[in-house]
Design an enzyme around this catalytic site. Structure first.
Site, PDB file in Angstrom:
ATOM      1  CB  SER A   1      -6.459   2.273  -0.102  1.00 54.46           C
ATOM      2  OG  SER A   1      -5.034   2.844  -0.034  1.00 54.46           O
TER       3      SER A   1
ATOM      4  CB  SER B   1      -6.067  -2.579   0.746  1.00 55.83           C
ATOM      5  OG  SER B   1      -5.581  -1.457   0.352  1.00 55.83           O
TER       6      SER B   1
ATOM      7  CG  HIS C   1      -1.151   8.691   4.802  1.00 50.71           C
ATOM      8  ND1 HIS C   1      -1.426   9.710   3.859  1.00 50.71           N
ATOM      9  CD2 HIS C   1      -1.699   7.739   4.417  1.00 50.71           C
ATOM     10  CE1 HIS C   1      -2.004   9.122   2.859  1.00 50.71           C
ATOM     11  NE2 HIS C   1      -2.336   7.786   3.357  1.00 50.71           N
TER      12      HIS C   1
ATOM     13  CG  ASP D   1      -2.050   0.881   1.173  1.00 46.89           C
ATOM     14  OD1 ASP D   1      -1.914   2.236   0.554  1.00 46.89           O
ATOM     15  OD2 ASP D   1      -3.058   0.436   1.204  1.00 46.89           O
TER      16      ASP D   1
ATOM     17  CG  HIS E   1      -2.160   5.156  -3.315  1.00 44.81           C
ATOM     18  ND1 HIS E   1      -1.395   5.515  -2.439  1.00 44.81           N
ATOM     19  CD2 HIS E   1      -3.233   4.250  -2.622  1.00 44.81           C
ATOM     20  CE1 HIS E   1      -1.682   5.076  -1.367  1.00 44.81           C
ATOM     21  NE2 HIS E   1      -2.907   4.520  -1.100  1.00 44.81           N
TER      22      HIS E   1
ATOM     23  CG  HIS F   1      -7.912   0.331   6.398  1.00 45.43           C
ATOM     24  ND1 HIS F   1      -6.653   0.702   5.519  1.00 45.43           N
ATOM     25  CD2 HIS F   1      -8.169   1.218   6.986  1.00 45.43           C
ATOM     26  CE1 HIS F   1      -6.637   1.898   5.784  1.00 45.43           C
ATOM     27  NE2 HIS F   1      -7.478   2.573   6.758  1.00 45.43           N
TER      28      HIS F   1
END
Length: 522
Positions: free
Chosen positions: A128, A193, A365, A84, A403, A191
């Site tokens: 995601s 994904s 992040h 991810d 991504h 979550h």
């Protein structure tokens, strides 16, 4: 010439300690940053014959790979590894973290490589959720939605309930063909994904019933939350392996989990118990575990269904896991992957397994690049373990990302400078700058004084795993990037994954290799 990252780690010990040791061994004084002579770690690289011989070896590998193509049969198994937020820059920087820019992570040695385009239908830069719908279901969708087509906008709890708008995943295609399916993640199993494996929802945040109720006009009864879909709906119920974090979405606010943390549900349900009761009612051998010890006690050869929820929310960062006593109580991504394969490989018809290294993204992040790179190295270790446990003759392994992120590798650092440190030169303001930096994010606070220009960063600061790398624009959370991401493939029909293509093409190519779903070679 082929040195795997595991060999490098075996020589150097735990990778985090190695990086810190290298920082201490090569202190970056002001004179070093201003351009002192670099240290050449491999003298053979000075000679042109070194590179010519390396090219000859690589060429021979490519020739052999091409010769093997005609002998390739369809895949019995497919394992999809999803890093991810694992941008190309992240892969490059992680390569340096394990020792040197010339090294390769395990999946970089795969014979075929391509690039996928990651945009959503309504956004240039994806999240995601819409990407999970693309790389698992073959359909591009809107930002924030999972397992539905682009007719469904985020938060639209009317069109999101309509089965005509649902997008089925390759996990269902595999199940319909008599194969097993499972998922492993270091995020909550609800979550974005992992939810793409089994869920259909207009909002990725609807992980439990309370989250559905937060948005006015949406019914938690009609808009079944993601955790309930995992336990009650057809694809989720049939998953033979589900491992990751997220216990809080399965139990009520009035109930504490095994570590004393309260649940987030408000409907009084205990979905863990519901999952166990369903398996018992169908006389299936099932195990629920919440710790590393519990996982070690499960007889994987006899277990048909395995549910492992190892944290209230997300699983720990791998670096933190190794630096603390957590490693004694919580399994790593590699350990979860190994257990999942042992359960799934019992099906003679084969399986589809989704494995996510989720916390690569979360560290980005926070602009905590070192943590992201540590998780990338663990992600590569899990892939190496999977390859060791399977055969290239019958198992296709696809490694990609959903991504990118805005982190870049910059300056002109010497080869032996740690990627997480300072460059060897100063900026025009006579202050040092880091080799890694971000376009935006919380690291802005480490970049500028209000009016006095840039702040000075010391080598000691960059050695702290919680250091937030400089960012140009201030944001509480750094954003994703919109650039293409890499796709690495090994095994039957891996050649399909060469070139540049839409992210939504990935499940079609996996399904053709596995001979399942609408893209099967009937």
């Amino acid at each position: 010439m082929r040195i795997t990252f595991l060999f490098v780690l075996a020589l150097t010990g735990v990778f985090v300690d190695v990086v810190l040791a290298r920082d201490r061994a090569h202190p970056r004084s002001s004179s070093t940053r201003l351009g002192s002579a670099p240290h050449i770690t491999n003298e053979a690289e000075r000679d042109a014959s070194y590179w010519n011989e390396f090219a000859q070896e690589t060429l021979q590998e490519k020739i052999q790979q091409a010769a093997n193509l005609n002998a390739a049969n369809g895949a019995k198994n497919v394992i999809m590894f999803l890093g991810d937020g694992m941008s190309v820059h992240t892969v490059t920087a992680a390569r340096n973290l394990i020792g040197d820019s010339a090294n390769q992570l395990s999946f970089e040695q795969f014979p075929y490589f391509g690039l996928s385009k990651t945009y959503c239908v309504d956004r240039q830069v994806a999240d995601s959720a819409c990407t999970a719908t693309a790389y698992l279901g073959g359909v591009k969708a809107n930002y924030g939605t999972i397992g539905v087509n682009a007719k469904v906008k985020r938060y639209d709890c009317t069109t999101g309930q309509n089965p005509a708008n649902f997008v089925e995943s390759i996990a269902k295609w595999a199940q319909d063909a008599g194969k097993d399916a499972g998922l492993v993640t270091t995020a909550r199993v609800t979550h974005a994904s992992p939810a793409g494996v089994y869920a259909h929802t207009a909002n990725r945040d609807w992980e439990n019933d309370a989250k559905v109720l937060e948005k006015g006009g949406c019914s938690a009864k009609d808009n079944v939350d993601i955790a309930r879909q995992l336990v009650e709906w057809d694809v989720g119920k049939k998953l033979k392996v589900v491992m990751g974090g997220g216990r809080r979405n399965f139990i009520n606010t009035t109930v504490n989990d095994e570590e004393g943390l309260p649940g987030h549900r408000t409907d009084g349900r205990n979905l863990i118990q519901d999952w166990l009761k369903d398996k018992q009612a169908n006389k299936q051998q099932a195990a629920y575990v919440w710790s590393k010890k519990g996982l070690s006690l499960v007889d994987l050869d006899k277990t048909e269904y395995l549910l492992g929820l190892f944290a209230s929310s997300h699983c720990p960062y791998n670096g933190d896991l190794q630096r603390s006593n957590y490693k004694l109580v919580k399994p790593s991504l590699t350990e979860m992957t190994e257990a999942a394969i042992k359960v799934l490989q019992k099906n003679k018809n084969g399986y589809f397994l989704f494995v996510e290294g989720a916390r690569i993204d979360m560290a980005h992040h926070d602009t905590r690049a070192r943590k992201s790179l540590e998780d990338t190295v663990e992600f590569a270790r899990a892939i190496e373990r999977a390859r060791d446990m399977t055969s290239e003759e019958d198992t296709l392994i696809v490694v990609t990302s959903d991504h990118s992120h805005t982190m870049t590798v910059n300056g002109y650092p010497y080869r032996d400078q740690p990627i997480t440190g300072l460059s060897n030169a100063l900026g025009d303001d006579d202050l040092p700058y880091t080799i890694l930096s971000y376009a935006n994010g919380p690291g802005f606070s480490n970049t500028y004084h209000d009016k006095a220009g840039r702040k000075e960063i010391t080598p000691e600061e960059t050695e702290n795993v919680r250091f937030e790398y400089p960012a140009t624009a201030p944001l509480s959370s750094e954003t994703h990037g919109g650039d293409d991401v890499g796709v690495f493939a090994s095994g039957p029909f891996a050649q399909y994954f060469s070139g540049n293509y839409e992210q939504s093409n990935i499940p079609a190519m996996m399904a053709r290799a596995l001979n399942v779903g609408p893209f099967a070679n009937l």
